[in-house]
Design a protein around this motif. Structure first.
Motif, PDB file in Angstrom:
ATOM      1  N   THR A 316      30.659 -31.507 -25.433  1.00  0.00           N
ATOM      2  CA  THR A 316      30.973 -30.097 -25.690  1.00  0.00           C
ATOM      3  C   THR A 316      32.323 -29.927 -26.397  1.00  0.00           C
ATOM      4  O   THR A 316      32.365 -29.600 -27.577  1.00  0.00           O
ATOM      5  N   GLY A 317      33.404 -30.155 -25.696  1.00  0.00           N
ATOM      6  CA  GLY A 317      34.729 -29.942 -26.311  1.00  0.00           C
ATOM      7  C   GLY A 317      35.260 -28.569 -25.947  1.00  0.00           C
ATOM      8  O   GLY A 317      34.509 -27.671 -25.543  1.00  0.00           O
ATOM      9  N   ILE A 318      36.564 -28.395 -26.146  1.00  0.00           N
ATOM     10  CA  ILE A 318      37.248 -27.194 -25.666  1.00  0.00           C
ATOM     11  C   ILE A 318      36.727 -25.904 -26.311  1.00  0.00           C
ATOM     12  O   ILE A 318      36.631 -24.863 -25.668  1.00  0.00           O
ATOM     13  N   GLU A 319      36.331 -26.005 -27.580  1.00  0.00           N
ATOM     14  CA  GLU A 319      35.882 -24.783 -28.265  1.00  0.00           C
ATOM     15  C   GLU A 319      34.575 -24.281 -27.653  1.00  0.00           C
ATOM     16  O   GLU A 319      34.455 -23.094 -27.304  1.00  0.00           O
ATOM     17  N   LEU A 320      33.581 -25.168 -27.534  1.00  0.00           N
ATOM     18  CA  LEU A 320      32.297 -24.740 -26.955  1.00  0.00           C
ATOM     19  C   LEU A 320      32.461 -24.333 -25.499  1.00  0.00           C
ATOM     20  O   LEU A 320      31.882 -23.339 -25.048  1.00  0.00           O
ATOM     21  N   ASP A 321      33.268 -25.095 -24.746  1.00  0.00           N
ATOM     22  CA  ASP A 321      33.459 -24.744 -23.328  1.00  0.00           C
ATOM     23  C   ASP A 321      34.110 -23.372 -23.186  1.00  0.00           C
ATOM     24  O   ASP A 321      33.723 -22.574 -22.333  1.00  0.00           O
ATOM     25  N   THR A 322      35.089 -23.093 -24.029  1.00  0.00           N
ATOM     26  CA  THR A 322      35.768 -21.797 -23.948  1.00  0.00           C
ATOM     27  C   THR A 322      34.793 -20.659 -24.241  1.00  0.00           C
ATOM     28  O   THR A 322      34.751 -19.659 -23.531  1.00  0.00           O
ATOM     29  N   LEU A 323      33.990 -20.834 -25.285  1.00  0.00           N
ATOM     30  CA  LEU A 323      33.008 -19.791 -25.633  1.00  0.00           C
ATOM     31  C   LEU A 323      32.023 -19.553 -24.506  1.00  0.00           C
ATOM     32  O   LEU A 323      31.731 -18.417 -24.140  1.00  0.00           O
ATOM     33  N   VAL A 324      31.508 -20.666 -23.962  1.00  0.00           N
ATOM     34  CA  VAL A 324      30.461 -20.558 -22.950  1.00  0.00           C
ATOM     35  C   VAL A 324      31.036 -20.005 -21.647  1.00  0.00           C
ATOM     36  O   VAL A 324      30.460 -19.095 -21.038  1.00  0.00           O
ATOM     37  N   GLU A 325      32.196 -20.516 -21.251  1.00  0.00           N
ATOM     38  CA  GLU A 325      32.791 -20.024 -20.000  1.00  0.00           C
ATOM     39  C   GLU A 325      33.182 -18.547 -20.128  1.00  0.00           C
ATOM     40  O   GLU A 325      33.005 -17.771 -19.187  1.00  0.00           O
ATOM     41  N   ALA A 326      33.670 -18.158 -21.289  1.00  0.00           N
ATOM     42  CA  ALA A 326      33.998 -16.741 -21.504  1.00  0.00           C
ATOM     43  C   ALA A 326      32.726 -15.896 -21.437  1.00  0.00           C
ATOM     44  O   ALA A 326      32.719 -14.804 -20.866  1.00  0.00           O
ATOM     45  N   SER A 327      31.640 -16.399 -21.977  1.00  0.00           N
ATOM     46  CA  SER A 327      30.373 -15.662 -21.949  1.00  0.00           C
ATOM     47  C   SER A 327      29.891 -15.470 -20.517  1.00  0.00           C
ATOM     48  O   SER A 327      29.405 -14.393 -20.154  1.00  0.00           O
ATOM     49  N   TRP A 328      30.016 -16.531 -19.716  1.00  0.00           N
ATOM     50  CA  TRP A 328      29.538 -16.454 -18.328  1.00  0.00           C
ATOM     51  C   TRP A 328      30.186 -15.315 -17.550  1.00  0.00           C
ATOM     52  O   TRP A 328      29.585 -14.773 -16.634  1.00  0.00           O
ATOM     53  N   THR A 329      31.441 -14.986 -17.890  1.00  0.00           N
ATOM     54  CA  THR A 329      32.142 -13.970 -17.095  1.00  0.00           C
ATOM     55  C   THR A 329      31.842 -12.542 -17.567  1.00  0.00           C
ATOM     56  O   THR A 329      32.351 -11.589 -16.987  1.00  0.00           O
ATOM     57  N   GLN A 330      31.042 -12.392 -18.618  1.00  0.00           N
ATOM     58  CA  GLN A 330      30.803 -11.040 -19.161  1.00  0.00           C
ATOM     59  C   GLN A 330      29.638 -10.345 -18.472  1.00  0.00           C
ATOM     60  O   GLN A 330      28.615 -10.980 -18.211  1.00  0.00           O
ATOM     61  N   PRO A 331      29.774  -9.038 -18.208  1.00  0.00           N
ATOM     62  CA  PRO A 331      28.648  -8.306 -17.637  1.00  0.00           C
ATOM     63  C   PRO A 331      27.467  -8.324 -18.608  1.00  0.00           C
ATOM     64  O   PRO A 331      27.664  -8.262 -19.829  1.00  0.00           O
ATOM     65  N   GLY A 332      26.274  -8.449 -18.050  1.00  0.00           N
ATOM     66  CA  GLY A 332      25.072  -8.414 -18.896  1.00  0.00           C
ATOM     67  C   GLY A 332      24.702  -9.754 -19.499  1.00  0.00           C
ATOM     68  O   GLY A 332      23.775  -9.823 -20.301  1.00  0.00           O
ATOM     69  N   VAL A 333      25.405 -10.822 -19.111  1.00  0.00           N
ATOM     70  CA  VAL A 333      25.056 -12.140 -19.650  1.00  0.00           C
ATOM     71  C   VAL A 333      24.283 -12.931 -18.588  1.00  0.00           C
ATOM     72  O   VAL A 333      24.773 -13.134 -17.485  1.00  0.00           O
ATOM     73  N   LEU A 334      23.055 -13.354 -18.948  1.00  0.00           N
ATOM     74  CA  LEU A 334      22.243 -14.089 -17.967  1.00  0.00           C
ATOM     75  C   LEU A 334      22.453 -15.591 -18.060  1.00  0.00           C
ATOM     76  O   LEU A 334      22.121 -16.330 -17.133  1.00  0.00           O
ATOM     77  N   GLY A 335      22.978 -16.058 -19.184  1.00  0.00           N
ATOM     78  CA  GLY A 335      23.201 -17.498 -19.321  1.00  0.00           C
ATOM     79  C   GLY A 335      23.790 -17.804 -20.676  1.00  0.00           C
ATOM     80  O   GLY A 335      23.677 -17.008 -21.612  1.00  0.00           O
ATOM     81  N   ALA A 336      24.445 -18.967 -20.775  1.00  0.00           N
ATOM     82  CA  ALA A 336      25.013 -19.391 -22.057  1.00  0.00           C
ATOM     83  C   ALA A 336      25.172 -20.892 -22.055  1.00  0.00           C
ATOM     84  O   ALA A 336      25.404 -21.506 -21.011  1.00  0.00           O
TER      85      ALA A 336
END
Ligand code: GLA
Length: 395
Positions: A316-336
């Motif tokens: 993955t790497g820091i860029e993908l992890d940051t995007l995905v982890e940020a997505s997980w914390t957003q309302p209305g997101v079921l998965g990333a």
């Protein structure tokens, strides 16, 4: 560009061309789940997207092939001869279509005169959405139409993979070419990469959309790391084969893996193989979730997939992890999760339509603050696979 602009550009670049210009399109792809499983004989679950590569082509009387890409204007027209299609670094992007022509000739197809061809792609550059497989397949459909060839579509897909493996030198699996060659509007494809059995699954997401989020990171060392992961899995398989009659990691259940993983000598290889086996199960489970309209379950599988790619497969790497982890914390997101080979490229997220604007804004601001540059967001549209276009609108 619309069809008219494409045809005009073709005429401008190839003014002496008198033949009938025909238009072709091959999409890019996302993979919903089933990552780094294709070359391990497992399942993948990709879908073709509306971004892709257009080609306009017309026959010539001589044996020259003249290629021009509107995405690489500086490189101008690249001229090659049907009698020498060997790989040439100086030909840059044109090696992909050259490899495909060579593969058709090696397959026994009569390509006796040359052609002029213009390419234009709107797949974001270096985004890991398979622009190279898209060029291979758009060349494949152009060759079949221009020379009236009868070629089985799955064979064309396999030729595309051969170009990658033998001509370009990347040991990739069959997923990208299959998704692009066999794609179907509003459907994903569950493909067994061992047998090439496949089924289409309607992507009915109701109030949700699939976001494609580009890290905008340059994917530099990606190919060598990719080949390294592949050989780590092969080594794990060899260790397992000392006691098990299996041909691929895809044949193992999770229980079987837990029972026999002690046979794998290297601890890192245990992690790689674990990902391949568990991801395979998640991919099969994902089909069940979609069929049962269980988007929550589907989203949870996406999340588990990312964690496994982050910790066990380590692609993955820091860029993908940051995007995905940020997505997980957003309302209305079921998965990333990340999608494609990894090491940069794109992530996907299952996002509630009503939350799109806040999702974009929040993820972009978290990402930019940590990484130093912005990501790019697209709503995925799942379109058809590679084909000739008949006066349809061009995006
Ligand atoms: C790249 C390869 C595919 C596949 C994915 C990872 O896209 O081209 O064959 O291995 O990575 O799932």
């Amino acid at each position: 560009m619309d069809i008219l602009e494409l045809l005009n550009t073709f005429k401008k670049r190839f003014p002496s061309q008198q033949g009938e210009a025909r238009i072709f399109f091959a999409p890019g792809r996302i993979n919903l789940i089933g990552e780094h499983t294709d070359y391990n004989g497992g399942y993948v679950f990709p879908a073709s997207i509306s971004f892709g590569t257009y080609a306009v082509a017309a026959p010539r009387d001589d044996r020259q092939v003249r290629l021009y890409s509107d995405n690489f204007k500086d490189l101008g027209i690249i001229t090659v001869d049907l009698d020498d299609l060997s790989y040439n670094k100086a030909n840059n992007w044109a090696n992909y279509p050259k490899g495909m022509i060579q593969a058709f000739i090696d397959e026994g197809f009569a390509i006796e005169h040359g052609f002029d061809i213009l390419f234009y792609g709107n797949i974001p550059n270096g985004a890991g959405l398979s622009s190279s497989a898209s060029i291979e397949l758009v060349t494949g459909v152009a060759l079949s139409s221009l020379y009236n060839l009868t070629i089985d579509r799955i064979r064309m897909v396999q030729l595309g993979q051969q170009v990658e493996n033998k001509y370009i030198g990347v040991n990739s699996g069959i997923m990208d070419q299959f998704a692009i060659g066999m794609g179907k509007k509003d459907h994903a494809i569950l493909l067994d990469c061992h047998t090439l059995d496949y089924q289409y699954a309607p992507l009915e997401l109701g109030d949700y959309v699939i976001a494609i989020i580009n890290t905008n990171k340059r994917r530099e060392l990606a190919d060598s790391k990719y080949n390294e992961r592949r050989s780590e899995c092969e080594s794990a398989l060899r260790d397992l084969q000392t006691q098990l009659p299996i041909q691929s990691l895809g044949e193992m259940s999770m229980t079987m893996f837990e029972e026999y993983k002690g046979l794998i000598k290297d601890d890192i290889h245990v992690k790689r193989a674990k990902h391949a086996v568990y991801e395979n199960q998640r991919t099969k489970d994902a089909l069940v979730c979609l069929k049962e309209d269980d988007l929550v379950g589907f989203g949870a599988l996406l999340n588990q997939s990312h964690l496994s790619l982050q910790h066990d497969y380590q692609v993955t790497g820091i860029e993908l992890d940051t995007l995905v982890e940020a997505s997980w914390t957003q309302p209305g997101v079921l998965g990333a999760r990340m999608t494609g080979a990894g090491f940069g490229g794109c992530a996907i997220a299952l996002v509630e339509k009503d939350k799109w604007a806040s999702f974009k804004e929040n993820v972009a601001s978290i990402y930019s603050a940590k990484i130093g540059y912005a990501p790019t967001f697209y709503k995925a549209t799942i379109g058809d696979g590679a084909n000739e276009l008949n006066n349809k609108e061009v995006n």
